[in-house]
Design an enzyme around this catalytic site. Structure first.
Site, PDB file in Angstrom:
ATOM      1  N   HIS A 143      83.259 -49.286 -25.677  1.00 30.20           N
ATOM      2  CA  HIS A 143      84.358 -50.180 -24.960  1.00 30.20           C
ATOM      3  C   HIS A 143      85.578 -51.125 -25.735  1.00 30.20           C
ATOM      4  O   HIS A 143      85.003 -51.204 -27.385  1.00 30.20           O
ATOM      5  CB  HIS A 143      83.796 -51.266 -24.214  1.00 30.20           C
ATOM      6  CG  HIS A 143      85.047 -52.360 -22.885  1.00 30.20           C
ATOM      7  ND1 HIS A 143      85.914 -52.705 -23.784  1.00 30.20           N
ATOM      8  CD2 HIS A 143      85.561 -51.504 -21.619  1.00 30.20           C
ATOM      9  CE1 HIS A 143      86.997 -53.184 -22.109  1.00 30.20           C
ATOM     10  NE2 HIS A 143      86.249 -52.206 -21.820  1.00 30.20           N
ATOM     11  N   ASN A 193      83.420 -52.454 -14.456  1.00 29.42           N
ATOM     12  CA  ASN A 193      82.568 -53.343 -15.208  1.00 29.42           C
ATOM     13  C   ASN A 193      82.910 -55.194 -15.426  1.00 29.42           C
ATOM     14  O   ASN A 193      83.812 -55.386 -15.970  1.00 29.42           O
ATOM     15  CB  ASN A 193      83.503 -52.602 -16.785  1.00 29.42           C
ATOM     16  CG  ASN A 193      83.748 -53.598 -17.845  1.00 29.42           C
ATOM     17  OD1 ASN A 193      82.087 -53.878 -18.037  1.00 29.42           O
ATOM     18  ND2 ASN A 193      83.854 -52.983 -19.210  1.00 29.42           N
TER      19      ASN A 193
HETATM   20  P1  13P Z   1      91.101 -54.557 -16.469  1.00 34.11           P
HETATM   21  O1  13P Z   1      90.944 -53.648 -14.972  1.00 34.11           O
HETATM   22  O2  13P Z   1      90.712 -56.154 -16.706  1.00 34.11           O
HETATM   23  O3  13P Z   1      92.559 -54.408 -16.854  1.00 34.11           O
HETATM   24  O4  13P Z   1      90.027 -54.200 -17.281  1.00 34.11           O
HETATM   25  C1  13P Z   1      89.652 -52.838 -17.597  1.00 34.11           C
HETATM   26  C2  13P Z   1      88.672 -52.368 -18.496  1.00 34.11           C
HETATM   27  O5  13P Z   1      88.675 -52.930 -19.637  1.00 34.11           O
HETATM   28  C3  13P Z   1      86.814 -51.753 -18.061  1.00 34.11           C
HETATM   29  O6  13P Z   1      86.500 -51.320 -18.607  1.00 34.11           O
END
Ligand code: 13P
Length: 251
Positions: free
Chosen positions: A95, A9
């Site tokens: 999300h 993501n």
């Molecule tokens: P991080 O891996 O930067 O903590 O983000 C996780 C996330 O929100 C993926 O959707």
């Protein structure tokens, strides 16, 4: 057997130049990833560029969000059919950044989930508790409420062609990862909740972990029984780190 899925993501990061470098880097090392499906979720505007670059590879791609509407006067929205049209396989819905920064409710998220699936996309439904909710001991209630919004709208069968991502909000972008046991506990809870309604659906659905997953902690998280992959933020912007997480799923 559930195939591991490692999804990047990218959130609101990148430029045409950096997207080219990132995708080239991933393609260059993809042969070492033998078990996991790898997918990337760029910002909308870079999806056609990514689609062109990934043509003929086994790397799939998706969107970070999607409209709950099919078409029409919805300024600023992107319809699920449009994402399908440009080759997206997945759409992330719910999300925590959509929920907390943009106020998207469980019910709205469930409508996005339905719209995505109706257009042929595989929704990746994000669920997860805030730090204060974990501290209050209500993690399971929160996750159940988020899951039930989808089940109440459409029934449990929709998880036959969907992915769930458990992302404890306190672990996102903070460098704090849930321990493998903490993550496994919630993953097992999610699977059991679905199994109470349909065992086959529960056995088949991929449940990803997200929240500061990186090459250093991926292997032990992915080794847990109910963790079927990762939804990766920061580390998905670095080809070597993203590939290393994919390789951690080889065994
Ligand atoms: P991080 O891996 O930067 O903590 O983000 C996780 C996330 O929100 C993926 O959707």
């Amino acid at each position: 057997m559930r195939q591991p899925l490692v999804a990047g993501n990218w959130k609101m990061n990148g430029s045409s130049g950096s997207v080219t470098a990132l995708v080239e880097g991933i393609k260059a090392g993809i042969d070492a990833v033998t078990a996991a499906e790898m997918t990337v979720c760029p910002p909308y505007v870079y999806i056609p560029q990514v689609a062109t670059m990934l043509a003929g590879t086994a790397i799939s791609f998706g969107a970070q969000d999607v409209s709950d509407q099919e078409a029409g006067a919805y300024t600023g929205e992107v319809a699920p059919g449009m994402l399908f049209d440009v080759g997206c396989k997945y759409a992330i819905v719910g999300h925590s950044e959509r929920r907390s920064i943009y106020g998207e409710s469980d019910e709205f998220t469930a409508r996005k989930f339905a719209a995505a699936q109706n257009a042929g996309l595989v929704p990746i439904l994000c669920v997860g508790e805030l730090l204060e909710e974990r501290e209050q001991g209500i993690t399971e209630q929160v996750v159940e409420r988020q899951l039930d919004a989808v089940i109440n709208l459409e029934g449990v069968g929709v998880f036959g062609t969907a992915v769930i991502a458990y992302e404890p909000v306190w672990a996102i972008g903070t460098g704090k990862t849930a321990t493998p046991d903490q993550a496994q506990e919630v993953h097992a809870f999610i699977r059991a909740r679905l199994a109470g309604l349909d065992q086959a659906i529960a056995d088949g659905v991929q449940i990803l972990y997200g929240g500061s997953m990186n090459p250093g902690n991926a292997a032990e998280l992915l080794a847990m029984q109910d963790i079927d992959g990762g939804l990766i933020g920061g580390a998905s912007l670095k080809p070597d780190d993203f590939l290393a997480i994919g390789k951690a799923a080889n065994n």
